[in-house]
Design an enzyme around this catalytic site. Structure first.
Site, PDB file in Angstrom:
ATOM      1  N   ASN A  39      41.773  21.124 -37.287  1.00  0.00           N
ATOM      2  CA  ASN A  39      41.128  21.603 -38.508  1.00  0.00           C
ATOM      3  C   ASN A  39      39.692  22.034 -38.252  1.00  0.00           C
ATOM      4  O   ASN A  39      39.169  22.936 -38.910  1.00  0.00           O
ATOM      5  CB  ASN A  39      41.158  20.517 -39.582  1.00  0.00           C
ATOM      6  CG  ASN A  39      42.506  20.423 -40.279  1.00  0.00           C
ATOM      7  OD1 ASN A  39      43.174  21.423 -40.512  1.00  0.00           O
ATOM      8  ND2 ASN A  39      42.918  19.217 -40.603  1.00  0.00           N
ATOM      9  N   HIS A  67      34.030  17.118 -29.733  1.00  0.00           N
ATOM     10  CA  HIS A  67      34.049  18.498 -30.212  1.00  0.00           C
ATOM     11  C   HIS A  67      32.763  19.179 -29.766  1.00  0.00           C
ATOM     12  O   HIS A  67      31.662  18.694 -30.055  1.00  0.00           O
ATOM     13  CB  HIS A  67      34.147  18.544 -31.735  1.00  0.00           C
ATOM     14  CG  HIS A  67      35.276  17.744 -32.302  1.00  0.00           C
ATOM     15  ND1 HIS A  67      36.566  18.203 -32.310  1.00  0.00           N
ATOM     16  CD2 HIS A  67      35.302  16.507 -32.858  1.00  0.00           C
ATOM     17  CE1 HIS A  67      37.348  17.293 -32.864  1.00  0.00           C
ATOM     18  NE2 HIS A  67      36.604  16.250 -33.199  1.00  0.00           N
ATOM     19  N   ALA A  95      34.478  16.648 -38.516  1.00  0.00           N
ATOM     20  CA  ALA A  95      33.936  15.959 -37.348  1.00  0.00           C
ATOM     21  C   ALA A  95      32.996  16.833 -36.531  1.00  0.00           C
ATOM     22  O   ALA A  95      32.496  16.402 -35.492  1.00  0.00           O
ATOM     23  CB  ALA A  95      35.087  15.486 -36.463  1.00  0.00           C
TER      24      ALA A  95
END
Length: 257
Positions: free
Chosen positions: A180, A210, A114
């Site tokens: 992750n 993010h 992502a």
């Protein structure tokens, strides 16, 4: 290209559905424990049966434990291994085992997931990288059933709150379902110890956000990605499984970017 899949959860099912529509890709086997209720002729009961179909690429999307149990054998069998549970590589012993196996067999591949900008970060590492800091912002639901429940009251929180500041190794090991991306960031940049992480719970969050800032002799990189979550799992950004699809198509020679 012949591929096999380890894992038949939300990401595995999504990936298989997407790839079944691609004529140049054949899914030879799916390894799932326990066997799913909707079992089909591609479901196998163990890793040996999966590898017996001679896949060129194996995709792991079954969690940290599955990577630890299956990764080394897969690589030594000569198949390339595309990893979803990249956070498991925060375990130094596992990372070393897989690196050693990759030298003797297939390649260990990590999708961007992502997080955007990893290609630029890797380039910056070559040009002179000095610092990398990451912020992950998600809703209370995305942090439920994780150690965050012991760090902040997810049910009563009313404003964005940073509940953990640490290095990437700590974040990836403590939050295997959520962090992750920080492991991928660490591997692309300065490593686990030198990558700083802040985890934020935000009741106003719409999707998973993010962000990272990298600085050094090359200049500065700043990226922010807000991704819708998978309906089947609010911990997972929708871009994560699509990143796998892109990586597989690229590996098959269907995309060259």
């Amino acid at each position: 290209m012949k591929i096999a899949v380890i894992g038949y959860g939300a990401i595995g099912r999504f990936l298989i559905e997407q790839l079944d529509a691609v004529p140049d890709i054949e899914i030879t086997a799916i390894y799932s424990v326990p066997a799913p209720a909707d079992r089909n002729d591609r479901i196998v009961d163990d890793l040996d049966a999966l590898l017996a179909t001679r896949p060129e690429l194996v995709v792991e999307c079954a969690g940290h434990g599955a990577l630890s149990e299956s990764g080394e054998t897969t690589l030594r069998a000569g198949a390339d291994l595309l990893v979803v549970s990249v956070g498991a590589l925060a375990d130094p012993a596992l990372e070393q085992r897989l690196r050693t196996a990759a030298r003797a067999g297939g390649r260990l591949l990590i999708a961007a997931g992502a997080l955007g900008g990893l290609d630029a970060l890797s380039t910056a590492r070559e040009a002179g990288l000095e610092s990398v800091s990451y912020v992950g912002r998600k809703s209370p639901a995305a942090w439920s059933h994780t150690p965050a429940e012991n760090m902040v009251d997810l049910k009563s929180i009313t404003s964005a709150t940073t509940f953990l500041e640490c290095d990437a190794r700590t974040a990836a090991l403590q939050f295997p379902q959520n962090a992750n991306v920080v492991a991928a960031l660490a591997l692309a940049g300065l490593g686990f110890e030198r990558t700083q992480v802040s985890l934020v719970v935000d009741p106003a969050a719409n999707g998973n956000t993010h962000s990272f800032v990298a600085r050094g002799a090359f200049g500065e990189i700043t990226t922010t990605t807000r991704s819708t979550t998978l309906p089947a799992n609010p911990k997972t950004s929708m871009l994560a499984p699509y990143s796998l699809v892109h990586s597989i198509k690229k590996r098959a020679g269907l995309i060259v970017v």
